[in-house]
Design a protein around this motif. Sequence first.
Motif, PDB file in Angstrom:
ATOM      1  N   CYS A   1       0.975  -1.376  -0.100  1.00  0.00           N
ATOM      2  CA  CYS A   1      -0.024   0.116   0.136  1.00  0.00           C
ATOM      3  C   CYS A   1       1.035   1.093  -0.115  1.00  0.00           C
ATOM      4  N   ALA A   2       0.843   1.829  -1.196  1.00  0.00           N
ATOM      5  CA  ALA A   2       1.541   3.182  -1.456  1.00  0.00           C
ATOM      6  C   ALA A   2       0.877   4.527  -0.653  1.00  0.00           C
ATOM      7  N   ALA A   3       1.338   5.248   0.041  1.00  0.00           N
ATOM      8  CA  ALA A   3       0.780   6.264   0.496  1.00  0.00           C
ATOM      9  C   ALA A   3       1.325   7.709  -0.060  1.00  0.00           C
TER      10      ALA A   3
ATOM     11  N   ARG B   1       5.786  -1.656   7.861  1.00  0.00           N
ATOM     12  CA  ARG B   1       5.776  -0.557   7.099  1.00  0.00           C
ATOM     13  C   ARG B   1       7.163  -0.119   6.841  1.00  0.00           C
ATOM     14  N   ASP B   2       7.410   0.694   5.828  1.00  0.00           N
ATOM     15  CA  ASP B   2       8.692   1.324   5.367  1.00  0.00           C
ATOM     16  C   ASP B   2       8.647   2.962   5.378  1.00  0.00           C
TER      17      ASP B   2
ATOM     18  N   VAL C   1       3.243   0.426   3.346  1.00  0.00           N
ATOM     19  CA  VAL C   1       2.832  -0.545   4.422  1.00  0.00           C
ATOM     20  C   VAL C   1       2.479  -1.868   3.585  1.00  0.00           C
ATOM     21  N   HIS C   2       3.210  -2.961   4.087  1.00  0.00           N
ATOM     22  CA  HIS C   2       3.014  -4.184   3.389  1.00  0.00           C
ATOM     23  C   HIS C   2       2.229  -5.305   4.143  1.00  0.00           C
TER      24      HIS C   2
ATOM     25  N   CYS D   1      -6.327  -1.253   2.159  1.00  0.00           N
ATOM     26  CA  CYS D   1      -5.325  -0.541   2.915  1.00  0.00           C
ATOM     27  C   CYS D   1      -6.223   0.667   3.615  1.00  0.00           C
ATOM     28  N   ALA D   2      -5.786   1.224   4.987  1.00  0.00           N
ATOM     29  CA  ALA D   2      -6.411   2.205   5.717  1.00  0.00           C
ATOM     30  C   ALA D   2      -5.558   2.857   6.625  1.00  0.00           C
ATOM     31  N   ALA D   3      -5.876   4.361   6.801  1.00  0.00           N
ATOM     32  CA  ALA D   3      -5.189   5.157   7.550  1.00  0.00           C
ATOM     33  C   ALA D   3      -5.908   5.707   8.658  1.00  0.00           C
ATOM     34  N   SER D   4      -5.580   5.775   9.719  1.00  0.00           N
ATOM     35  CA  SER D   4      -6.180   6.151  10.945  1.00  0.00           C
ATOM     36  C   SER D   4      -5.298   7.192  11.822  1.00  0.00           C
TER      37      SER D   4
END
Length: 123
Positions: A22-24, A72-73, A79-80, A96-99
């Motif tokens: 998951c690329a952010a 995560r990197d 994140v993997h 994938c989700a971000a909080s």
Amino acid sequence: QVQLVESGGGLVQAGGSLRLSCAASGRTFNTYVMGWFRQAPGKEREFVATISRGGGSTFYADSVKGRFIISRDAAKNTVHLQMNSLKPDDTALYYCAASSRIVATIDRQYDHWGQGTQVTVSS
């Protein structure tokens, strides 16, 4: 605001492995707790795994514990989810989700979502 793009899904035989990524976007990646969820056809979306902002703490659903690894990197804003010993029951669309919370294990605690990547496990 952060945008999330998942990749790495596909078709795999039972017992096999896949690695989701998951690329952010944005410079605030390290301020977010990251999580993976999945939704199978006809079922509700369910929590899979989460990782803390610094990557030092992880938590898994019982159904994947011991088989999946979240990481995560920070340098790559990625994140993997390493998925091993896959089962047909793991077949789902993975999100994938971000909080912005300190801890987040349910979907309503997450602020940003990707579009999902399909994982299909054949028996």
